[in-house]
Design a protein around this motif. Structure first.
Motif, short mmCIF file in Angstrom:
data_model
loop_
_atom_site.label_atom_id
_atom_site.label_comp_id
_atom_site.label_asym_id
_atom_site.label_seq_id
_atom_site.Cartn_x
_atom_site.Cartn_y
_atom_site.Cartn_z
N GLY A 1 47.36 35.61 41.59
CA GLY A 1 46.44 34.93 41.05
C GLY A 1 47.23 33.47 40.50
O GLY A 1 46.21 32.82 39.94
N ALA A 2 48.39 33.20 40.78
CA ALA A 2 49.08 32.03 40.21
C ALA A 2 48.67 31.01 41.01
O ALA A 2 48.63 31.15 42.21
N HIS B 1 51.97 26.63 38.69
CA HIS B 1 52.25 27.77 38.08
C HIS B 1 53.32 28.74 38.32
O HIS B 1 54.35 29.16 37.77
N ALA B 2 52.97 29.06 39.78
CA ALA B 2 54.16 29.88 40.36
C ALA B 2 55.72 29.16 40.41
O ALA B 2 56.45 29.63 40.25
N LYS C 1 41.93 34.16 44.95
CA LYS C 1 40.62 34.55 44.51
C LYS C 1 40.10 35.84 45.16
O LYS C 1 39.09 36.49 44.95
N ARG C 2 41.16 36.24 46.24
CA ARG C 2 40.65 37.51 47.19
C ARG C 2 40.77 38.73 46.31
O ARG C 2 40.45 39.88 46.81
N ARG D 1 48.95 38.96 33.22
CA ARG D 1 49.19 37.64 32.35
C ARG D 1 48.48 36.53 33.15
O ARG D 1 47.87 35.52 32.22
N VAL D 2 48.50 36.19 34.18
CA VAL D 2 47.82 35.16 34.94
C VAL D 2 46.29 35.07 34.72
O VAL D 2 45.72 34.18 34.40
N LYS D 3 45.79 36.24 34.64
CA LYS D 3 44.30 36.47 34.24
C LYS D 3 44.17 36.55 32.94
O LYS D 3 42.82 36.51 32.41
#
Lengths: 260, 338
Positions: free
Chosen positions: A170-171, A175-176, B74-75, B101-103
């Protein structure tokens, strides 16, 4: 056995050739008088006390540190993202980057200074006469060391897999980069920063030609006081040498530590 | 209705096609394997499902939702990489918690979910270690935990066990299957190891040169190869061309006849042929190879070289070179392939 003695003798001879001038300078900076005698006439720290109480020296040293720090901040901001973008998105540009970063070695500093004077005299960035021209100039000096080190740091980790893993979790790409890639090339980056720092502190040619006495740096100051006292200038050289040695030692230690 | 559906998917790098016109679908909770030799396009296909590589054409849907052009972030698809791709600067617990944490999940929920998944993959006691302090098997468990903790819709595994030694690989195969069945997670496993595919899979999609050449249950793909490639890749099939098949067995085949070495019944000297296995054919032992629990004999029967596998029941039962035996072929196990 004989070969071992021979090898040791070569190493000691080499160390002596490098070390004797430094030791002589150290001894000279600590001697009260050393003129007509073989050995110095008494030892003293007076030259160091005078030097470190001289506001002009402190200002010049501060100028050198400031210019070097500003250069390295600019270099970090430009070179690290560039190296990452080239490595991650455009690996074919790597060979062109390798040529580009070596170009500064092809141009002698005097020629380069004249070119920089013309470049910064007018146009969008007229900074001739200000110390900031040195930042632009020093950037080109730091570029090859920093780019190569950062690029090697990126090669040592699985950048694509790490980025892919971070993306799937999700990064975003920034951010990554900031949370995963940057911390993993931190040691390569710091090593190159410290090496570049000690290199920039030692510059005289560019500082003298581009700014000179208008913004006195350490080596310009050393040049201007060269006629006052040999003991005093030796104290300057030793102070600078020990500072640069400390910075280089940190850089070497960091570059050795490959594992986190 | 299928949970994951891949239809008409094609991908090329420049002029070089990687895979073409791929169709397959998975039911929810199913584990399928994309099996094939190196360079057949299976890893690229997996990356396309993950969204890490763009597809040229075709469609990928998950639970009816078209994700073909959706960015990987987003998948909500979890993936375990061959190189593990663990973050070296983070401790095990932080590696696992990264996706949470990203979420921006609350800290206590992150901690709870990390603890749950650590228990699931049996990594207790290693939470505060860095990646370089772990063994290969432990690293793979961390990678699995990191992919599972975000509760993905689909789990993708890209040759996750290929860097591990045989014993650890076997343990982890069982672990992956146990965890997958426990949480009923739809999983796509990529491997070039047919044995691994047979152990793990509900179904196998066998790929070659960018195409799925055969699919089905592990048993059907292994025992019913439809082509010479499948027969060669899935096992050590004896492949007889039309002339050899006619000479040996008197059968007329259009392509080739594939016979599994373990399906051939060997009538040892002094034994009586099995009544339900039909005619027996004399054969002479030429050489043997010890494979552990199985001994593989190379025999000559009517001018045909055949491999025959026998269980290694007793050291004294080893057939000497030149020994004469009888072979019986079960008609149901003779497979005609293109």
């Amino acid at each position: 056995m004989r070969a071992e003695h021979y090898h040791k003798a070569v190493v000691w001879l080499f160390t002596a050739v490098l070390g004797i001038p430094v030791l002589a300078t150290l001894l000279y900076s600590l001697s009260q008088r050393w003129g007509a005698t073989i050995l110095p006439e008494g030892l003293t720290l007076d030259w160091y006390l005078r030097l470190w109480q001289d506001t002009r020296f402190l200002a010049a040293f501060g100028h050198s540190l400031l210019i070097a720090a500003a250069t390295l901040a600019l270099s970090t901001l430009l070179i690290v993202p560039t190296a990452f973008v080239v490595f991650y998105y455009f690996p074919r540009l790597e060979r062109w980057m390798n040529i580009l970063i070596l170009m500064q070695f092809a141009v002698p500093p005097v020629v380069s200074s004249v070119g920089l004077l013309q470049l910064y005299a007018e146009g969008p960035l007229p900074i001739i006469g200000t110390p900031w021209v040195l930042v632009g100039c020093y950037f080109t000096i730091a570029l090859p060391f920093m780019y190569r080190s950062v690029s090697n740091g990126l090669k040592a980790i699985h950048v694509h897999d790490l980025m892919d893993a971070a993306h799937l979790l999700g990064a975003s790409t920034p951010h990554a980069f900031l949370t995963i890639i940057l911390p993993n090339i931190r040691k390569s980056l710091l090593a190159s920063l410290f090496l570049s720092f000690s290199l920039l502190l030692g510059d005289f040619v560019f500082a003298n030609m581009l700014v000179g006495a208008r913004y006195e740096t350490l080596n310009v100051y050393l040049f201007s006081v060269r006629a006052t006292s040999g003991h005093f200038t030796s104290a300057i050289v030793m102070s600078y040498f020990l500072f640069a040695l400390g910075v280089t030692w940190i850089a070497t230690r960091l570059s050795r530590q490959t594992d986190l | 209705m299928s949970y994951l559906e891949v239809s008409s998917l094609s991908k090329a790098f420049g002029q070089q096609p990687v895979f073409e016109d791929i169709h397959f679908s998975l039911q929810e909770g199913e584990l399928v394997t994309l099996l094939g030799p190196s360079g057949c396009g299976k890893s690229t296909l997996l990356r396309c499902i993950a969204g890490l590589t763009d597809v040229d054409s075709g469609r990928i849907t998950v639970a009816g939702l078209d994700i073909t052009r959706m960015p990987p972030q987003k998948r909500n698809i979890g993936m375990v990489f061959q190189s593990y791709a663990l973050f070296p600067n983070l401790r095990v617990a932080d590696n696992i918690a990264f996706g949470l944490r990203v979420k921006n999940l609350p800290a206590d929920e992150c901690a709870q979910r990390v603890a749950d998944v650590v228990r699931l993959v049996e990594l207790g006691g290693h939470e505060d270690k860095y990646v370089h302090q772990l063994s290969g098997g432990q690293r793979q468990r961390v990678a699995l935990a990191r992919a599972l903790v975000v509760r993905p819709r689909i789990l993708l595994l890209d040759e996750p066990l290929s860097a591990l030694d045989a014993r650890i690989r076997k343990n982890l195969q069982e672990e992956i299957r146990r965890i997958q069945q426990q949480i009923r997670l739809t999983t796509v496993f990529v491997t070039h190891d047919q044995e691994e595919a047979l152990i793990l899979s509900d179904r196998i999609f066998l790929m070659n040169a960018g195409r799925i050449v055969q699919s089905g249950s592990a048993e059907s793909v292994y025992t019913r190869p439809e082509s010479r490639f499948v027969a060669g890749f899935m096992g050590n099939y004896n492949l007889l061309d039309a002339a050899a098949a006619r000479a040996l067995l008197g059968l007329d085949v259009k392509g080739h006849l594939a016979i599994r070495p373990e399906s051939i019944h060997v009538v040892l000297p002094g034994e009586t042929p099995l009544a339900n296995q039909g005619k027996s054919y004399p054969a002479v032992v030429q050489q043997h190879q010890l494979l552990g629990n199985v001994i593989r004999y190379v025999v000559d029967s009517g001018g045909c070289r055949l491999m025959v596998d026998l269980l290694n029941r007793s050291a004294s039962s080893l057939l000497a070179q030149g020994a004469t035996v009888q072979l019986q072929f079960n008609a149901e196990e003779l497979q005609e392939v293109a």
